[in-house]
Design an enzyme around this catalytic site. Structure first.
Site, PDB file in Angstrom:
ATOM      1  CG  HIS A 189      15.243   3.021  -7.964  1.00 12.26           C
ATOM      2  ND1 HIS A 189      16.033   3.558  -6.969  1.00 12.26           N
ATOM      3  CD2 HIS A 189      15.347   1.670  -7.823  1.00 12.26           C
ATOM      4  CE1 HIS A 189      16.576   2.587  -6.268  1.00 12.26           C
ATOM      5  NE2 HIS A 189      16.189   1.431  -6.757  1.00 12.26           N
ATOM      6  CG  ASP A 212      14.170   6.757  -5.031  1.00 13.71           C
ATOM      7  OD1 ASP A 212      14.232   6.067  -6.068  1.00 13.71           O
ATOM      8  OD2 ASP A 212      13.415   6.483  -4.076  1.00 13.71           O
ATOM      9  CG  ASP A 262      19.013  -0.274  -4.418  1.00  9.32           C
ATOM     10  OD1 ASP A 262      18.412  -0.257  -5.508  1.00  9.32           O
ATOM     11  OD2 ASP A 262      18.434  -0.283  -3.319  1.00  9.32           O
ATOM     12  CD  GLU A 286      12.560   0.885  -5.978  1.00 10.92           C
ATOM     13  OE1 GLU A 286      12.336  -0.344  -5.939  1.00 10.92           O
ATOM     14  OE2 GLU A 286      13.361   1.461  -5.194  1.00 10.92           O
ATOM     15  CD  GLU A 287      15.426   2.251  -2.529  1.00  9.28           C
ATOM     16  OE1 GLU A 287      14.698   1.497  -1.853  1.00  9.28           O
ATOM     17  OE2 GLU A 287      16.502   1.892  -3.046  1.00  9.28           O
ATOM     18  CD  GLU A 319      15.995  -2.278  -7.951  1.00 14.68           C
ATOM     19  OE1 GLU A 319      17.062  -2.252  -7.296  1.00 14.68           O
ATOM     20  OE2 GLU A 319      15.023  -1.536  -7.694  1.00 14.68           O
ATOM     21  CG  HIS A 361      18.597  -0.534   1.294  1.00 17.36           C
ATOM     22  ND1 HIS A 361      17.252  -0.783   1.532  1.00 17.36           N
ATOM     23  CD2 HIS A 361      18.661  -0.111   0.002  1.00 17.36           C
ATOM     24  CE1 HIS A 361      16.550  -0.532   0.442  1.00 17.36           C
ATOM     25  NE2 HIS A 361      17.394  -0.120  -0.506  1.00 17.36           N
TER      26      HIS A 361
END
Length: 391
Positions: free
Chosen positions: A78, A80, A110, A142-143, A170, A363
């Site tokens: 992903h 984003d 990520d 995705e997030e 991931e 994150h």
């Protein structure tokens, strides 16, 4: 550790840094990154299929390296990232700085590094004598709920692409992961009837009605912890439920007309999240008759925020064994976070999750991925290009 691990190549690191420097927080467009990938592939003569969101501000990219081969393996990522508002970073989250053997920046772990390393090996995949193609499948949003990948898979099917398997990159520290929980999030909007707080019998208190449903969610969470059969290997080996946000009321002496809260289920691969939600809906419906006796328009309204299915692969599947061989890992793992793997698996594609970096960095302030992990991922890609059979 894979004995073939060496230093990360300059090209792979350059691409990873370029992608990290792009602000693709989910609220923004991801098109600069998608266009970078598209243009790099076009330079090699590879066409890309783009599927857009309704506003045309975001796109998925699907491309096949090895057109004409009977089937292929998807490399999925992903594009984003989550935001960094309010986080205490020691530097610019978009700097993509390399220091002390680590690449820093939002999305470094990520999961832009995996996408960059896959792209850096596009030419290797094109020259490969492997009996299968390699598909790039890079998604948006995705997030915030795995929205883009559903459009990507639908487009892939419309194009007649039937992949052999999928590797979702991931961050797993390059240890193949074969299971994760699902993530199901909902919003509940409660409409009551306002009144002066001295006249409560003439009102329907939206906050109090919301609290009764919240109590149901909490009762379910305690029931999971107390009664659900354990699935060992997860940090929390049972399903969970929690309320994350609540809003309601305008003043102490006004019975609130409106309230709103958000909650989630994180279900084991062996559980049924939709049945969990139906239990909440049934409880809310049981409260409505008394509310409507006071105010006919009172009641509950539910909205789905996201539904990310759990993922359950197997240690015996061919794609898992291939990922173990390429990563140099004999073990497999389970991860606590949600990915697009369950969506690929539910569409009939054998899937495994395996990528560079650690979710403990994702994150977070000063997110990073180690260059050693990037080098391991490069060895994985070279091994994939040299593969003659899966399993």
């Amino acid at each position: 550790m894979n004995p073939m691990t060496t230093a990360v190549s300059p090209r792979a690191l350059e691409l990873a840094q370029a992608m990290v420097r792009m602000n693709t927080v989910s609220a923004n467009s991801n098109l600069p990154l998608i266009h970078l990938v598209r243009d790099e592939l076009a330079r090699l003569g590879v066409a890309s299929r783009l599927t857009f969101n309704q506003e045309k501000t975001k796109a998925n990219l699907f491309a096949t390296l090895g057109e004409g081969k009977p089937a292929g393996i998807i490399l999925s990522g992903h594009t984003d990232t989550v935001p960094w508002d309010g986080q205490n970073w020691s530097g610019d989250p978009l700097s993509a700085q390399v220091r002390d053997g680590k690449l820093y920046g939002r999305g470094s772990a990520d999961m832009k590094s995996f996408i960059a390393i896959a792209l850096a090996h596009a030419e290797v995949f094109l020259r490969s004598n492997a009996p299968f193609a390699i598909h790039f499948a890079f998604s948006y949003d995705e997030e915030v709920g795995c929205f883009g990948v559903k459009e990507l898979i639908a487009d892939m099917r419309d194009a007649g692409v039937k992949p052999l398997a999928c590797i979702v990159g991931e961050p797993t520290n390059m240890v193949p992961a074969i299971a994760h929980k699902g993530v199901y999030r909902y919003k509940c909007c409660v409409r009551g009837k306002e009144a002066h707080s001295s006249l409560t019998p003439q009102s329907v208190n939206a906050i109090e009605m919301a609290a009764r449903v919240i109590g149901k969610v909490r009762d379910m969470a305690e029931g999971f912890e107390r009664n659900e059969p354990r699935y060992e290997g997860f940090d929390v080996p049972f399903s969970t439920a929690s309320v994350g946000q609540f809003h309601g009321g305008i003043a102490d002496n006004v019975v609130p007309r409106d309230a709103e809260f958000r909650y989630e289920f994180r279900d084991l691969p062996t559980a049924d999240a939709r049945a969990m939600q139906e239990e909440v809906l049934a409880h809310a419906r049981s409260l409505e008759p008394a509310m409507k006796q006071v105010a006919p328009d009172a009641g509950f309204r539910f909205e789905t925020i996201c539904e990310i299915p759990s993922f359950l692969g197997t240690a015996e599947s061919s794609i898992t064994k291939l990922a173990q061989r390429l990563s140099g890992e004999q073990r497999t793992t389970q991860v606590a976070f949600g990915t697009e793997a369950g969506i690929f698996k539910n569409s009939g594609i054998p899937t495994v999750v395996c990528g560079p970096g650690s979710i403990t960095q994702a994150h977070q302030p000063d997110e990073y991925v180690s260059l050693e992990q990037l080098a391991r991922c490069e060895a994985f890609m070279r091994g994939l290009a040299a593969t003659r059979e899966i399993g």
